[in-house]
Each structure stands twice: as structure tokens, then as C-alpha cells.
Design a protein around this motif. Structure first.
Motif, PDB file in Angstrom:
ATOM      1  N   PHE A  96     -65.926   8.509  -9.062  1.00  0.00           N
ATOM      2  CA  PHE A  96     -64.490   9.305 -10.083  1.00  0.00           C
ATOM      3  C   PHE A  96     -64.141  10.443  -9.536  1.00  0.00           C
ATOM      4  CE2 PHE A  96     -65.935   6.250 -13.126  1.00  0.00           C
ATOM      5  CZ  PHE A  96     -64.898   6.073 -14.015  1.00  0.00           C
ATOM      6  N   ASP A  97     -63.070  10.932  -9.210  1.00  0.00           N
ATOM      7  CA  ASP A  97     -61.798  12.137  -8.325  1.00  0.00           C
ATOM      8  C   ASP A  97     -61.828  12.505  -9.790  1.00  0.00           C
ATOM      9  OD1 ASP A  97     -60.295  13.711  -7.884  1.00  0.00           O
ATOM     10  OD2 ASP A  97     -59.056  12.086  -6.971  1.00  0.00           O
ATOM     11  N   PRO A  98     -62.338  13.767 -10.202  1.00  0.00           N
ATOM     12  CA  PRO A  98     -62.158  14.690 -10.692  1.00  0.00           C
ATOM     13  C   PRO A  98     -60.931  14.716 -11.211  1.00  0.00           C
ATOM     14  CG  PRO A  98     -63.451  15.964  -9.273  1.00  0.00           C
ATOM     15  CD  PRO A  98     -63.255  14.261  -8.778  1.00  0.00           C
ATOM     16  N   ALA A  99     -59.415  15.143 -10.120  1.00  0.00           N
ATOM     17  CA  ALA A  99     -57.941  15.284 -10.611  1.00  0.00           C
ATOM     18  C   ALA A  99     -58.197  14.153 -11.482  1.00  0.00           C
ATOM     19  CB  ALA A  99     -56.997  15.223  -9.188  1.00  0.00           C
ATOM     20  N   PHE A 100     -58.262  13.064 -11.247  1.00  0.00           N
ATOM     21  CA  PHE A 100     -57.858  12.085 -12.836  1.00  0.00           C
ATOM     22  C   PHE A 100     -58.175  12.036 -13.963  1.00  0.00           C
ATOM     23  CE2 PHE A 100     -56.708  10.307  -8.509  1.00  0.00           C
ATOM     24  CZ  PHE A 100     -55.617  10.078  -8.870  1.00  0.00           C
ATOM     25  N   GLY A 101     -58.887  13.359 -14.014  1.00  0.00           N
ATOM     26  CA  GLY A 101     -59.596  12.770 -15.345  1.00  0.00           C
ATOM     27  C   GLY A 101     -60.227  12.118 -16.129  1.00  0.00           C
ATOM     28  N   GLU A 102     -60.858  11.178 -14.721  1.00  0.00           N
ATOM     29  CA  GLU A 102     -60.980   9.757 -15.772  1.00  0.00           C
ATOM     30  C   GLU A 102     -62.895   9.346 -16.509  1.00  0.00           C
ATOM     31  OE1 GLU A 102     -58.039   6.935 -13.507  1.00  0.00           O
ATOM     32  OE2 GLU A 102     -59.699   7.772 -12.654  1.00  0.00           O
ATOM     33  N   ALA A 103     -63.390  10.669 -15.545  1.00  0.00           N
ATOM     34  CA  ALA A 103     -64.683   9.810 -15.731  1.00  0.00           C
ATOM     35  C   ALA A 103     -64.874  11.021 -16.709  1.00  0.00           C
ATOM     36  CB  ALA A 103     -65.807  11.232 -15.559  1.00  0.00           C
ATOM     37  N   TRP A 104     -66.379   9.602 -18.283  1.00  0.00           N
ATOM     38  CA  TRP A 104     -66.133  10.521 -19.107  1.00  0.00           C
ATOM     39  C   TRP A 104     -67.949  11.313 -19.151  1.00  0.00           C
ATOM     40  CZ3 TRP A 104     -67.046   5.507 -22.746  1.00  0.00           C
ATOM     41  CH2 TRP A 104     -65.763   4.373 -23.260  1.00  0.00           C
ATOM     42  N   ASN A 105     -68.234  12.036 -20.096  1.00  0.00           N
ATOM     43  CA  ASN A 105     -68.893  12.950 -20.065  1.00  0.00           C
ATOM     44  C   ASN A 105     -70.203  12.299 -20.610  1.00  0.00           C
ATOM     45  OD1 ASN A 105     -69.083  13.816 -22.991  1.00  0.00           O
ATOM     46  ND2 ASN A 105     -67.301  15.151 -23.004  1.00  0.00           N
ATOM     47  N   ARG A 106     -71.609  12.651 -21.248  1.00  0.00           N
ATOM     48  CA  ARG A 106     -72.583  11.916 -21.409  1.00  0.00           C
ATOM     49  C   ARG A 106     -72.423  11.373 -23.561  1.00  0.00           C
ATOM     50  NH1 ARG A 106     -78.180  11.892 -19.833  1.00  0.00           N
ATOM     51  NH2 ARG A 106     -79.289  10.964 -21.377  1.00  0.00           N
ATOM     52  N   ARG A 107     -72.021  12.692 -23.860  1.00  0.00           N
ATOM     53  CA  ARG A 107     -72.508  12.257 -25.211  1.00  0.00           C
ATOM     54  C   ARG A 107     -71.080  11.189 -25.172  1.00  0.00           C
ATOM     55  NH1 ARG A 107     -72.241  14.964 -29.934  1.00  0.00           N
ATOM     56  NH2 ARG A 107     -72.001  14.248 -31.674  1.00  0.00           N
ATOM     57  N   GLN A 108     -69.682  10.715 -24.436  1.00  0.00           N
ATOM     58  CA  GLN A 108     -69.171  10.164 -24.667  1.00  0.00           C
ATOM     59  C   GLN A 108     -69.674   8.505 -24.562  1.00  0.00           C
ATOM     60  OE1 GLN A 108     -65.905  11.769 -21.806  1.00  0.00           O
ATOM     61  NE2 GLN A 108     -64.152  11.237 -24.095  1.00  0.00           N
ATOM     62  N   VAL A 109     -70.456   8.193 -22.982  1.00  0.00           N
ATOM     63  CA  VAL A 109     -71.142   7.035 -23.069  1.00  0.00           C
ATOM     64  C   VAL A 109     -72.111   6.974 -24.307  1.00  0.00           C
ATOM     65  CG1 VAL A 109     -72.633   6.145 -21.706  1.00  0.00           C
ATOM     66  CG2 VAL A 109     -71.487   7.179 -20.637  1.00  0.00           C
ATOM     67  N   GLU A 110     -72.774   7.801 -24.560  1.00  0.00           N
ATOM     68  CA  GLU A 110     -74.013   7.849 -25.985  1.00  0.00           C
ATOM     69  C   GLU A 110     -73.519   7.035 -27.472  1.00  0.00           C
ATOM     70  OE1 GLU A 110     -77.336  11.639 -24.409  1.00  0.00           O
ATOM     71  OE2 GLU A 110     -75.429  11.695 -25.951  1.00  0.00           O
ATOM     72  N   ASP A 111     -72.422   8.040 -27.291  1.00  0.00           N
ATOM     73  CA  ASP A 111     -71.335   7.814 -28.504  1.00  0.00           C
ATOM     74  C   ASP A 111     -70.910   5.988 -28.786  1.00  0.00           C
ATOM     75  OD1 ASP A 111     -72.183  10.317 -29.910  1.00  0.00           O
ATOM     76  OD2 ASP A 111     -70.142  10.728 -30.062  1.00  0.00           O
ATOM     77  N   ALA A 112     -70.426   5.840 -27.536  1.00  0.00           N
ATOM     78  CA  ALA A 112     -70.251   4.469 -26.948  1.00  0.00           C
ATOM     79  C   ALA A 112     -71.034   3.096 -27.209  1.00  0.00           C
ATOM     80  CB  ALA A 112     -69.429   4.361 -25.758  1.00  0.00           C
ATOM     81  N   LEU A 113     -72.364   3.825 -27.340  1.00  0.00           N
ATOM     82  CA  LEU A 113     -73.404   3.086 -26.640  1.00  0.00           C
ATOM     83  C   LEU A 113     -73.794   2.810 -28.639  1.00  0.00           C
ATOM     84  CD1 LEU A 113     -74.661   3.589 -23.957  1.00  0.00           C
ATOM     85  CD2 LEU A 113     -74.121   1.354 -24.097  1.00  0.00           C
ATOM     86  N   LEU A 114     -73.914   4.258 -29.406  1.00  0.00           N
ATOM     87  CA  LEU A 114     -74.350   3.530 -30.734  1.00  0.00           C
ATOM     88  C   LEU A 114     -73.369   3.258 -31.490  1.00  0.00           C
ATOM     89  CD1 LEU A 114     -75.003   7.172 -31.297  1.00  0.00           C
ATOM     90  CD2 LEU A 114     -77.321   5.920 -30.758  1.00  0.00           C
ATOM     91  N   LEU A 115     -72.485   2.865 -30.781  1.00  0.00           N
ATOM     92  CA  LEU A 115     -71.788   1.989 -31.775  1.00  0.00           C
ATOM     93  C   LEU A 115     -72.117   0.190 -32.252  1.00  0.00           C
ATOM     94  CD1 LEU A 115     -67.510   2.622 -30.688  1.00  0.00           C
ATOM     95  CD2 LEU A 115     -68.781   3.829 -33.323  1.00  0.00           C
ATOM     96  N   GLY A 116     -73.147   0.239 -30.954  1.00  0.00           N
ATOM     97  CA  GLY A 116     -73.395  -1.278 -31.267  1.00  0.00           C
ATOM     98  C   GLY A 116     -72.617  -2.683 -31.070  1.00  0.00           C
ATOM     99  N   ASN A 117     -71.215  -2.035 -30.283  1.00  0.00           N
ATOM    100  CA  ASN A 117     -70.427  -3.366 -29.897  1.00  0.00           C
ATOM    101  C   ASN A 117     -70.074  -3.638 -28.147  1.00  0.00           C
ATOM    102  OD1 ASN A 117     -68.847  -1.195 -30.773  1.00  0.00           O
ATOM    103  ND2 ASN A 117     -67.245  -2.645 -30.049  1.00  0.00           N
ATOM    104  N   CYS A 118     -70.711  -1.817 -27.980  1.00  0.00           N
ATOM    105  CA  CYS A 118     -71.250  -1.956 -26.540  1.00  0.00           C
ATOM    106  C   CYS A 118     -72.527  -2.027 -25.784  1.00  0.00           C
ATOM    107  CB  CYS A 118     -70.255   0.100 -26.578  1.00  0.00           C
ATOM    108  SG  CYS A 118     -69.075   0.343 -26.219  1.00  0.00           S
ATOM    109  N   HIS A 119     -71.934  -2.888 -24.336  1.00  0.00           N
ATOM    110  CA  HIS A 119     -73.406  -2.789 -23.461  1.00  0.00           C
ATOM    111  C   HIS A 119     -72.955  -2.229 -22.239  1.00  0.00           C
ATOM    112  CE1 HIS A 119     -76.178  -5.510 -22.479  1.00  0.00           C
ATOM    113  NE2 HIS A 119     -74.793  -5.744 -20.629  1.00  0.00           N
ATOM    114  N   TYR A 120     -73.961  -2.408 -21.528  1.00  0.00           N
ATOM    115  CA  TYR A 120     -73.831  -1.639 -20.086  1.00  0.00           C
ATOM    116  C   TYR A 120     -74.965  -2.321 -19.307  1.00  0.00           C
ATOM    117  CZ  TYR A 120     -78.041   1.027 -20.787  1.00  0.00           C
ATOM    118  OH  TYR A 120     -79.575   0.865 -21.202  1.00  0.00           O
ATOM    119  N   GLY A 121     -74.446  -2.681 -17.681  1.00  0.00           N
ATOM    120  CA  GLY A 121     -74.989  -3.077 -16.516  1.00  0.00           C
ATOM    121  C   GLY A 121     -74.957  -1.824 -15.518  1.00  0.00           C
ATOM    122  N   LEU A 122     -76.253  -1.975 -14.509  1.00  0.00           N
ATOM    123  CA  LEU A 122     -76.819  -1.200 -13.918  1.00  0.00           C
ATOM    124  C   LEU A 122     -77.060  -1.769 -13.154  1.00  0.00           C
ATOM    125  CD1 LEU A 122     -79.411   1.073 -15.475  1.00  0.00           C
ATOM    126  CD2 LEU A 122     -77.429   1.228 -15.250  1.00  0.00           C
TER     127      LEU A 122
END
Length: 147
Positions: free
Chosen positions: A18-44
Motif C-alpha cells: 500500500f502506498d503510505p500517501a493514501f493511508g489505506e494500510a491497516w495496522n496489526r491491531r485493526q487486523v487482529e480486531d477484525a479477525l476476533l469478530l468471528g465473521n472475518c476470514h483471510y486467505g494467503l
């Protein structure tokens, strides 16, 4: 690998994708919190032992929303983004979702990929994003039917 290891891989990709100029990247806490909600999923998407990219999505009522899609610039144009979208569509299909959703900033170069994959514009949020120069840009909402 444990989920914390997966988050480490996602954060490493996020730092390069992500281009830092746009501020679109999430921080680790945001990712962890999303995954804790139970309705979020990720794929690698792995390239050997390295993570080439990932997606993060949220399940809703009959819909799956793509929150983040990122591919390390070293692995772009190698099919990883398409693979991730296919994995996301399969995940959504398994959950009987009727459509995929995503929102992106106007001018995002990934728009071509999304359109090729069958996403169509369904709405716009005027002046939603702030651009690096201080001006405002629209958010475009896309949907892809799955049924």
C-alpha cells in the motif's frame, strides 16, 4: 503455522503493497480486531515460503465483503491477485453468499483486475477519501453476483 504467524505474513505484505500517501494500510491491531469478530476470514497466497499476498473479508447476510486485497509488488502480475479472488469466491460460495462486495478509492489501479473478475459498479460515495494532495476522492462500491 499459527494464526499469529499468518498475521505476521499479512503485515509484511501490507507494509510493501500500500502506498503510505493514501493511508489505506491497516495496522496489526485493526487486523487482529477484525479477525476476533468471528465473521472475518483471510486467505494467503504463498510463493514458496514467502507470502505473495492475502485477502481479508467479512461475511454478512448473503454477502461477503472484500476488506483488503494486497500483493507484494515483487509478486505482482504473477496471478496471485486473481488466485486470491478465486479463493474468496470459493469461500463465499461455500457460505451460500449471493454476491461479493468491495469498495475502493477512485483511481485505484486494481479496478481493472476487479472488472475482469466480474465486479460491476453499484454505487459511489462522493469525496470519501482524502488524497495525498489534500483533495477528496470518491469511493466506488462494486459487486459481483455469485448465483
Amino acid at each position: 503455522m499459527q494464526p499469529d504467524d499468518h498475521i505476521d505474513l499479512m503485515m509484511a505484505v501490507m507494509a510493501t503493497a500500500f502506498d503510505p500517501a493514501f493511508g489505506e494500510a491497516w495496522n496489526r491491531r485493526q487486523v487482529e480486531d477484525a479477525l476476533l469478530l468471528g465473521n472475518c476470514h483471510y486467505g494467503l497466497a504463498m510463493a514458496g515460503v514467502n507470502c505473495a499476498g492475502f485477502y481479508l473479508a467479512r461475511n454478512g447476510f448473503g454477502e461477503v465483503e472484500l476488506l483488503l486485497l494486497a500483493v507484494n509488488p515483487l509478486h505482482r502480475r504473477s496471478g496471485y491477485a486473481r488466485q486470491l479472488l478465486q479463493d474468496l469466491a470459493a469461500f463465499a460460495h461455500e457460505r451460500n453468499a449471493e454476491r461479493l462486495l468491495l469498495e475502493m478509492r477512485d483511481g485505484n489501479p486494481a479496478e481493472h483486475l476487479y472488472r475482469q473478475f466480474g465486479f460491476e459498479v453499484i454505487g459511489t460515495r462522493k469525496n470519501y477519501y482524502q488524497r495525498p494532495d489534500g483533495s477528496r476522492g470518491d469511493a466506488i462500491t462494486f459487486a459481483k453476483p455469485l448465483v
